[in-house]
Motif scaffolding. Structure first.
Motif, PDB file in Angstrom:
ATOM      1  N   THR A 193       0.821  -1.206   0.000  1.00  0.00           N
ATOM      2  CA  THR A 193       0.000   0.000   0.000  1.00  0.00           C
ATOM      3  C   THR A 193       0.855   1.257   0.000  1.00  0.00           C
ATOM      4  N   THR A 194       1.858   1.304   0.857  1.00  0.00           N
ATOM      5  CA  THR A 194       2.694   2.511   0.936  1.00  0.00           C
ATOM      6  C   THR A 194       3.647   2.610  -0.264  1.00  0.00           C
ATOM      7  N   ARG A 195       4.050   1.479  -0.839  1.00  0.00           N
ATOM      8  CA  ARG A 195       4.869   1.541  -2.056  1.00  0.00           C
ATOM      9  C   ARG A 195       4.057   2.120  -3.210  1.00  0.00           C
ATOM     10  N   THR A 196       2.781   1.719  -3.281  1.00  0.00           N
ATOM     11  CA  THR A 196       1.903   2.262  -4.313  1.00  0.00           C
ATOM     12  C   THR A 196       1.613   3.730  -4.053  1.00  0.00           C
ATOM     13  N   ALA A 197       1.409   4.086  -2.787  1.00  0.00           N
ATOM     14  CA  ALA A 197       1.130   5.484  -2.416  1.00  0.00           C
ATOM     15  C   ALA A 197       2.284   6.402  -2.820  1.00  0.00           C
ATOM     16  N   PHE A 198       3.505   5.936  -2.666  1.00  0.00           N
ATOM     17  CA  PHE A 198       4.675   6.719  -3.089  1.00  0.00           C
ATOM     18  C   PHE A 198       4.579   7.031  -4.575  1.00  0.00           C
ATOM     19  N   ARG A 199       4.203   6.040  -5.369  1.00  0.00           N
ATOM     20  CA  ARG A 199       4.154   6.220  -6.817  1.00  0.00           C
ATOM     21  C   ARG A 199       3.015   7.141  -7.230  1.00  0.00           C
ATOM     22  N   ILE A 200       1.813   6.929  -6.688  1.00  0.00           N
ATOM     23  CA  ILE A 200       0.666   7.731  -7.137  1.00  0.00           C
ATOM     24  C   ILE A 200       0.715   9.169  -6.591  1.00  0.00           C
ATOM     25  N   ASN A 201       1.539   9.387  -5.578  1.00  0.00           N
ATOM     26  CA  ASN A 201       1.748  10.747  -5.064  1.00  0.00           C
ATOM     27  C   ASN A 201       2.983  11.398  -5.694  1.00  0.00           C
ATOM     28  N   ASN A 202       3.339  10.931  -6.877  1.00  0.00           N
ATOM     29  CA  ASN A 202       4.438  11.504  -7.671  1.00  0.00           C
ATOM     30  C   ASN A 202       5.779  11.470  -6.953  1.00  0.00           C
ATOM     31  N   GLY A 203       5.979  10.417  -6.155  1.00  0.00           N
ATOM     32  CA  GLY A 203       7.246  10.289  -5.444  1.00  0.00           C
ATOM     33  C   GLY A 203       8.445  10.163  -6.368  1.00  0.00           C
ATOM     34  N   PHE A 204       8.233   9.588  -7.546  1.00  0.00           N
ATOM     35  CA  PHE A 204       9.357   9.402  -8.461  1.00  0.00           C
ATOM     36  C   PHE A 204       9.845  10.709  -9.079  1.00  0.00           C
ATOM     37  N   ASN A 205       9.072  11.775  -8.906  1.00  0.00           N
ATOM     38  CA  ASN A 205       9.562  13.082  -9.345  1.00  0.00           C
ATOM     39  C   ASN A 205      10.834  13.480  -8.589  1.00  0.00           C
ATOM     40  N   LEU A 206      10.977  12.957  -7.375  1.00  0.00           N
ATOM     41  CA  LEU A 206      12.203  13.214  -6.609  1.00  0.00           C
ATOM     42  C   LEU A 206      13.432  12.772  -7.390  1.00  0.00           C
ATOM     43  N   PHE A 207      13.295  11.659  -8.088  1.00  0.00           N
ATOM     44  CA  PHE A 207      14.434  11.076  -8.800  1.00  0.00           C
ATOM     45  C   PHE A 207      14.564  11.601 -10.226  1.00  0.00           C
ATOM     46  N   ASN A 208      13.587  12.420 -10.647  1.00  0.00           N
ATOM     47  CA  ASN A 208      13.591  12.897 -12.033  1.00  0.00           C
ATOM     48  C   ASN A 208      13.701  14.409 -12.181  1.00  0.00           C
ATOM     49  N   SER A 209      13.198  15.153 -11.192  1.00  0.00           N
ATOM     50  CA  SER A 209      13.166  16.614 -11.365  1.00  0.00           C
ATOM     51  C   SER A 209      13.737  17.405 -10.195  1.00  0.00           C
ATOM     52  N   HIS A 210      14.102  16.719  -9.119  1.00  0.00           N
ATOM     53  CA  HIS A 210      14.695  17.407  -7.965  1.00  0.00           C
ATOM     54  C   HIS A 210      16.194  17.572  -8.239  1.00  0.00           C
ATOM     55  N   SER A 211      16.611  18.787  -8.555  1.00  0.00           N
ATOM     56  CA  SER A 211      17.973  19.023  -9.039  1.00  0.00           C
ATOM     57  C   SER A 211      19.040  18.566  -8.042  1.00  0.00           C
ATOM     58  N   ILE A 212      18.798  18.774  -6.757  1.00  0.00           N
ATOM     59  CA  ILE A 212      19.798  18.396  -5.748  1.00  0.00           C
ATOM     60  C   ILE A 212      19.977  16.881  -5.711  1.00  0.00           C
ATOM     61  N   ILE A 213      18.884  16.155  -5.885  1.00  0.00           N
ATOM     62  CA  ILE A 213      18.946  14.693  -5.838  1.00  0.00           C
ATOM     63  C   ILE A 213      19.548  14.110  -7.114  1.00  0.00           C
ATOM     64  N   ILE A 214      19.096  14.564  -8.272  1.00  0.00           N
ATOM     65  CA  ILE A 214      19.541  13.923  -9.516  1.00  0.00           C
ATOM     66  C   ILE A 214      20.956  14.333  -9.912  1.00  0.00           C
ATOM     67  N   GLU A 215      21.452  15.443  -9.373  1.00  0.00           N
ATOM     68  CA  GLU A 215      22.797  15.899  -9.745  1.00  0.00           C
ATOM     69  C   GLU A 215      23.796  15.776  -8.609  1.00  0.00           C
ATOM     70  N   ASN A 216      23.402  15.132  -7.514  1.00  0.00           N
ATOM     71  CA  ASN A 216      24.254  15.137  -6.327  1.00  0.00           C
ATOM     72  C   ASN A 216      25.479  14.245  -6.475  1.00  0.00           C
ATOM     73  N   ASP A 217      26.533  14.616  -5.782  1.00  0.00           N
ATOM     74  CA  ASP A 217      27.757  13.811  -5.701  1.00  0.00           C
ATOM     75  C   ASP A 217      28.040  13.396  -4.268  1.00  0.00           C
ATOM     76  N   ASN A 218      27.032  13.544  -3.420  1.00  0.00           N
ATOM     77  CA  ASN A 218      27.219  13.223  -2.009  1.00  0.00           C
ATOM     78  C   ASN A 218      26.972  11.728  -1.797  1.00  0.00           C
ATOM     79  N   GLU A 219      27.956  11.037  -1.296  1.00  0.00           N
ATOM     80  CA  GLU A 219      27.862   9.583  -1.129  1.00  0.00           C
ATOM     81  C   GLU A 219      26.760   9.185  -0.157  1.00  0.00           C
TER      82      GLU A 219
END
Length: 343
Positions: A35-61
């Protein structure tokens, strides 16, 4: 704090890296089931990995480790989430670095267990370069080589990976790793699994069975290790003995004797009988060795204790091979039958 609010807070811009690490770690705690895995997806959680500049361009280990930990949780029994993780900008940017963290390897190992996600990943890499990268890690005792070995073993199911090892020289290099004294038992166990996956391809198997050194290593290892290593060792030998070879013709006596003396108390009877059946099928003189070591009584004893269908099939096959044209084998069965009747 619920999942939706946490996602919203992660979109607040220009925060220190520790802020985003904390938020992603919190998501890892909140996402617990389907349920919570699906909720992450339908609440546009994957935008974090696609449009959040700090996340997609980070070099922090540390931030990358947290993201991969979240991805592992998101992909559990969820093909759609797995696909979105593999297609996201963060992941594809990370792949270009060619230096993977332990958590990244853990993610790749998980997704490589599934057919669809394994194929998607293979399309994103240059197979020969990636295989060489993994081999270099396996050979370097400074790294956690077990992760590279597991990933390569999982990927080796696919033809694009097998093609690399169709080159005899590359196969010999892989076999040579088993000789290294610096390779720990866990990594050796996985390399056996890797070789078994590769040898399901006929050309690679044909090359492998003609490597005397490989058989010598495997025979020497018989009885030296237990549990999973023993299981994988028997699996690889079964695969290799599906081919008749001049190499094995000079080694089958040693192989049979080692199995029959070292594996009497093993729980892997099905694999042992399958392996001995392969040897008996190609090398008639091996049957005399098996009978000398009371294989018929052993088969009879195990079949009385075990009702596993595959176990029974392997035992009966071996019994048939030992008796169909061998007089001593036939007499042993007759004597064994008489003892059961009159005792």
């Amino acid at each position: 704090m619920n999942l939706t609010n946490t996602l919203k807070k992660l979109y607040i811009d220009k925060q220190p890296i520790i802020y985003y690490i904390g938020g992603i770690d919190l998501l890892c705690q909140l996402i617990k089931d389907e349920t919570t895995r699906t909720a992450f997806r339908i609440n546009n959680g994957f935008n974090l990995f696609n449009s959040h500049s700090i996340i997609i361009e980070n070099d922090n280990e540390n931030l990358s480790e947290s993201i991969f930990n979240l991805m592992i949780i998101l992909c559990q029994d969820d093909d759609e989430n797995t696909k979105q993780c593999l297609e996201c900008k963060f992941f594809n940017n990370y792949l270009r670095k060619n230096i993977y963290s332990i958590k990244a390897f853990q993610f790749l190992i998980e997704i490589s267990l599934k057919n669809q996600s394994r194929l998607i990943f293979i399309e994103k890499i240059i197979p020969n370069s990636f295989i060489q990268y993994l081999i270099n890690i396996i050979n370097d005792k400074k790294f956690n080589r077990i992760y590279a070995a597991k990933l390569l073993s999982n990927l080796a199911i696919e033809s694009k990976i097998k093609q690399y090892f169709s080159n005899k020289d590359e196969l010999i290099k892989l076999i040579a790793i088993l000789k290294s004294s610096s390779i720990d038992e866990e990594t050796r166990t996985v390399i056996l699994s890797l070789l078994t996956n590769l040898c399901s391809e006929k050309h690679i198997r044909f090359c492998a069975v003609n490597q005397t050194e490989l058989f010598q290593i495997l025979i020497e290892d018989l009885g030296q290790y237990e549990n999973e290593y023993e299981l994988n060792l028997l699996g690889l030998l079964i695969n290799l003995t599906n081919e008749q070879s001049s190499t094995l013709e000079g080694l089958y006596k040693n192989l049979c004797e080692k199995i029959l003396t070292k594996f009497k108390n093993s729980s892997h009877h099905q694999r042992i009988f399958t392996l001995l059946g392969n040897i008996a099928m190609y090398y008639e003189q091996a049957i005399n060795i098996l009978i000398e070591y009371n294989i018929i009584s052993w088969i009879s004893q195990i079949l009385q204790q075990n009702i596993n269908e595959e176990m029974i099939r392997a035992g009966i096959r071996l019994l048939a091979l030992c008796t169909q044209s061998n007089v001593q084998g036939q007499q042993t069965v007759a004597n064994d039958t008489k003892r059961k009747i009159f005792n």
